[in-house]
Write a protein that holds these residues in place. Structure first.
Motif, mmCIF file in Angstrom:
data_model
loop_
_atom_site.group_PDB
_atom_site.id
_atom_site.type_symbol
_atom_site.label_atom_id
_atom_site.label_comp_id
_atom_site.label_asym_id
_atom_site.label_seq_id
_atom_site.Cartn_x
_atom_site.Cartn_y
_atom_site.Cartn_z
ATOM 1 N N GLN A 1 0.830 -1.190 0.000
ATOM 2 C CA GLN A 1 0.000 0.000 0.000
ATOM 3 C C GLN A 1 0.867 1.243 0.000
ATOM 4 O O GLN A 1 2.011 1.236 0.403
ATOM 5 C CB GLN A 1 -0.906 -0.016 1.232
ATOM 6 C CG GLN A 1 -1.855 -1.222 1.265
ATOM 7 C CD GLN A 1 -2.699 -1.221 2.529
ATOM 8 O OE1 GLN A 1 -2.506 -0.387 3.393
ATOM 9 N NE2 GLN A 1 -3.630 -2.155 2.609
ATOM 10 N N GLY A 2 0.308 2.338 -0.432
ATOM 11 C CA GLY A 2 1.016 3.601 -0.419
ATOM 12 C C GLY A 2 1.618 3.928 -1.765
ATOM 13 O O GLY A 2 1.734 3.099 -2.663
ATOM 14 N N ALA A 3 2.028 5.177 -1.904
ATOM 15 C CA ALA A 3 2.623 5.636 -3.137
ATOM 16 C C ALA A 3 4.069 5.192 -3.223
ATOM 17 O O ALA A 3 4.630 4.598 -2.313
ATOM 18 C CB ALA A 3 2.517 7.167 -3.210
ATOM 19 N N VAL A 4 4.665 5.519 -4.388
ATOM 20 C CA VAL A 4 6.058 5.139 -4.605
ATOM 21 C C VAL A 4 6.970 5.843 -3.601
ATOM 22 O O VAL A 4 7.917 5.250 -3.072
ATOM 23 C CB VAL A 4 6.458 5.469 -6.050
ATOM 24 C CG1 VAL A 4 7.948 5.230 -6.257
ATOM 25 C CG2 VAL A 4 5.655 4.623 -7.027
ATOM 26 N N SER A 5 6.698 7.104 -3.310
ATOM 27 C CA SER A 5 7.527 7.844 -2.358
ATOM 28 C C SER A 5 7.469 7.218 -0.969
ATOM 29 O O SER A 5 8.477 7.152 -0.255
ATOM 30 C CB SER A 5 7.077 9.302 -2.291
ATOM 31 O OG SER A 5 5.709 9.392 -1.905
ATOM 32 N N ALA A 6 6.295 6.719 -0.571
ATOM 33 C CA ALA A 6 6.178 6.079 0.741
ATOM 34 C C ALA A 6 6.990 4.800 0.793
ATOM 35 O O ALA A 6 7.631 4.498 1.807
ATOM 36 C CB ALA A 6 4.715 5.786 1.047
ATOM 37 N N LEU B 1 4.997 -7.591 8.741
ATOM 38 C CA LEU B 1 5.266 -6.359 7.993
ATOM 39 C C LEU B 1 5.711 -6.668 6.573
ATOM 40 O O LEU B 1 5.271 -6.008 5.614
ATOM 41 C CB LEU B 1 6.334 -5.542 8.719
ATOM 42 C CG LEU B 1 6.806 -4.267 8.008
ATOM 43 C CD1 LEU B 1 5.652 -3.278 7.876
ATOM 44 C CD2 LEU B 1 7.976 -3.642 8.748
ATOM 45 N N LEU B 2 6.569 -7.655 6.405
ATOM 46 C CA LEU B 2 7.025 -8.021 5.065
ATOM 47 C C LEU B 2 5.885 -8.576 4.215
ATOM 48 O O LEU B 2 5.902 -8.438 2.995
ATOM 49 C CB LEU B 2 8.158 -9.048 5.163
ATOM 50 C CG LEU B 2 9.447 -8.565 5.847
ATOM 51 C CD1 LEU B 2 10.464 -9.691 5.926
ATOM 52 C CD2 LEU B 2 10.033 -7.367 5.113
ATOM 53 N N GLU B 3 4.916 -9.201 4.851
ATOM 54 C CA GLU B 3 3.755 -9.730 4.124
ATOM 55 C C GLU B 3 2.642 -8.712 3.982
ATOM 56 O O GLU B 3 1.546 -9.065 3.526
ATOM 57 C CB GLU B 3 3.240 -10.971 4.841
ATOM 58 C CG GLU B 3 4.223 -12.137 4.838
ATOM 59 C CD GLU B 3 3.713 -13.341 5.612
ATOM 60 O OE1 GLU B 3 2.637 -13.198 6.261
ATOM 61 O OE2 GLU B 3 4.361 -14.397 5.572
ATOM 62 N N ASN B 4 2.915 -7.453 4.392
ATOM 63 C CA ASN B 4 1.954 -6.350 4.271
ATOM 64 C C ASN B 4 0.649 -6.607 5.033
ATOM 65 O O ASN B 4 -0.427 -6.170 4.619
ATOM 66 C CB ASN B 4 1.632 -6.072 2.793
ATOM 67 C CG ASN B 4 2.840 -5.578 2.037
ATOM 68 O OD1 ASN B 4 3.592 -4.745 2.518
ATOM 69 N ND2 ASN B 4 3.044 -6.122 0.844
ATOM 70 N N LYS B 5 0.758 -7.305 6.153
ATOM 71 C CA LYS B 5 -0.415 -7.538 6.987
ATOM 72 C C LYS B 5 -0.605 -6.440 8.023
ATOM 73 O O LYS B 5 -1.727 -6.219 8.480
ATOM 74 C CB LYS B 5 -0.288 -8.897 7.693
ATOM 75 C CG LYS B 5 -0.302 -10.086 6.744
ATOM 76 C CD LYS B 5 -0.192 -11.389 7.523
ATOM 77 C CE LYS B 5 -0.213 -12.592 6.579
ATOM 78 N NZ LYS B 5 -0.082 -13.886 7.322
ATOM 79 N N GLU C 1 2.599 -0.557 13.844
ATOM 80 C CA GLU C 1 2.199 -1.784 14.532
ATOM 81 C C GLU C 1 3.337 -2.795 14.576
ATOM 82 O O GLU C 1 3.520 -3.506 15.574
ATOM 83 C CB GLU C 1 0.977 -2.387 13.835
ATOM 84 C CG GLU C 1 0.422 -3.637 14.492
ATOM 85 C CD GLU C 1 -0.165 -3.364 15.866
ATOM 86 O OE1 GLU C 1 -0.283 -4.314 16.651
ATOM 87 O OE2 GLU C 1 -0.506 -2.197 16.139
ATOM 88 N N ALA C 2 4.130 -2.847 13.495
ATOM 89 C CA ALA C 2 5.281 -3.760 13.477
ATOM 90 C C ALA C 2 6.301 -3.362 14.540
ATOM 91 O O ALA C 2 6.878 -4.228 15.216
ATOM 92 C CB ALA C 2 5.922 -3.766 12.095
ATOM 93 N N TYR C 3 6.549 -2.071 14.695
ATOM 94 C CA TYR C 3 7.483 -1.614 15.735
ATOM 95 C C TYR C 3 6.970 -1.969 17.124
ATOM 96 O O TYR C 3 7.747 -2.408 17.989
ATOM 97 C CB TYR C 3 7.676 -0.104 15.612
ATOM 98 C CG TYR C 3 8.407 0.510 16.779
ATOM 99 C CD1 TYR C 3 9.787 0.368 16.911
ATOM 100 C CD2 TYR C 3 7.712 1.217 17.761
ATOM 101 C CE1 TYR C 3 10.459 0.925 17.994
ATOM 102 C CE2 TYR C 3 8.367 1.778 18.843
ATOM 103 C CZ TYR C 3 9.747 1.625 18.947
ATOM 104 O OH TYR C 3 10.398 2.162 20.015
ATOM 105 N N LYS C 4 5.703 -1.803 17.344
ATOM 106 C CA LYS C 4 5.127 -2.118 18.651
ATOM 107 C C LYS C 4 5.248 -3.602 18.963
ATOM 108 O O LYS C 4 5.630 -3.997 20.072
ATOM 109 C CB LYS C 4 3.663 -1.674 18.675
ATOM 110 C CG LYS C 4 2.964 -1.914 20.000
ATOM 111 C CD LYS C 4 1.532 -1.424 19.948
ATOM 112 C CE LYS C 4 0.816 -1.695 21.271
ATOM 113 N NZ LYS C 4 -0.591 -1.225 21.235
ATOM 114 N N ARG C 5 4.944 -4.438 17.963
ATOM 115 C CA ARG C 5 5.008 -5.880 18.199
ATOM 116 C C ARG C 5 6.440 -6.381 18.310
ATOM 117 O O ARG C 5 6.731 -7.271 19.123
ATOM 118 C CB ARG C 5 4.305 -6.623 17.059
ATOM 119 C CG ARG C 5 2.796 -6.408 16.990
ATOM 120 C CD ARG C 5 2.195 -7.306 15.927
ATOM 121 N NE ARG C 5 0.761 -7.116 15.781
ATOM 122 C CZ ARG C 5 -0.009 -7.824 14.953
ATOM 123 N NH1 ARG C 5 0.548 -8.777 14.207
ATOM 124 N NH2 ARG C 5 -1.289 -7.594 14.886
#
Length: 246
Positions: A33-38, A115-119, A124-128
């Motif tokens: 998700q997100g634009a190319v810049s993101a 995070l790598l699977e875009n779930k 949220e990944a940092y928190k977990r």
């Protein structure tokens, strides 16, 4: 001359066709998700984390205690360069992976892999991912050190409650580091003590025989190495270091 001109024309034609093709960024950037810049910012963040990975390894794992204890062992033996730094650091590194393997598995399964699977997103990944490391540090840190930095945090961050300060990484990481430094020096004292006794005995014998110019360390060194080998020192030391983390 005609052949050279024909070759130049063919070269310009091929170059024009290559320049006419557009670059597909979807083949370079991972889907999500997100634009190319993101996505570019996300890749830069990952590269930044990888660049500071050695510092993270030292601050939030058991590496500090292990490498300090191994350094004290080398000093106690009186061998400033044996084992070499690369050997001691490699041993401490693989021991750290062995001790931290349950925690690192939780970091991967709960935070990085989703995070790598875009779930999940980055927040949220940092928190977990930080939660297993936070639990490991909380189980090891001294209450006195944690209370010290919690009080300092209340002075600098008045809006933070004591409970929040105790679980905040800005408070937990420095408290964990000075706790590991203290325990490393405590183990270093216990490691140095038998070697100190050998040095004192050898120095007393040398002085009693009137050999004033003979350095006692040159005689005690083989006895210390023999003593360490006979008691199977590496097995005892590594086992004690691993068991110190429960």
């Amino acid at each position: 001359m005609k052949r050279i001109s024909l070759a130049v024309l063919i070269l310009f034609a091929l170059t024009g066709e290559a320049l006419a093709q557009s670059i597909d960024l979807s083949g370079i950037l991972p889907p999500g998700q997100g634009a190319v810049s993101a996505r570019i910012i996300q890749l830069l963040a990952v590269l930044t984390i990888l660049s500071v990975a050695p510092g993270i390894l030292v601050t939030v794992t058991c590496f500090t205690r292990l490498v300090i204890a191994l350094s004290f062992l080398r000093s106690g033996l009186g061998l400033p360069s044996t084992p070499s730094n690369i050997v001691l650091i490699s041993l401490a590194l693989f021991m750290s992976f062995f001790i931290m393997s349950p925690t690192l598995e939780r970091v991967w399964n709960d935070g990085i892999n989703p995070l790598l699977e875009n779930k999940i997103d980055e927040r949220e990944a940092y928190k977990r991912a930080s939660q297993p490391l936070r639990e490991f540090m909380q189980s090891t840190v001294r209450e006195k050190d944690l209370r010290l930095f919690a009080q300092l945090a209340q002075n600098r961050l008045p809006a933070m409650t004591p409970e929040e300060a105790a679980s905040d990484l800005r408070v937990l990481v420095p408290a964990f580091m000075i706790s590991e430094l203290r325990r490393g020096f405590e183990m270093g004292f216990l490691i140095l003590l038998p070697f100190l006794v050998i040095d004192l005995i050898v120095a007393t014998l040398v002085m009693s025989m009137g050999m004033m110019m003979l350095p006692p360390t040159s005689i005690s060194l083989p006895f210390k190495v023999l003593f360490f080998v006979l008691i199977d020192g590496w097995n005892l030391l590594v086992g004690g270091l691993v068991r110190s983390f429960g």
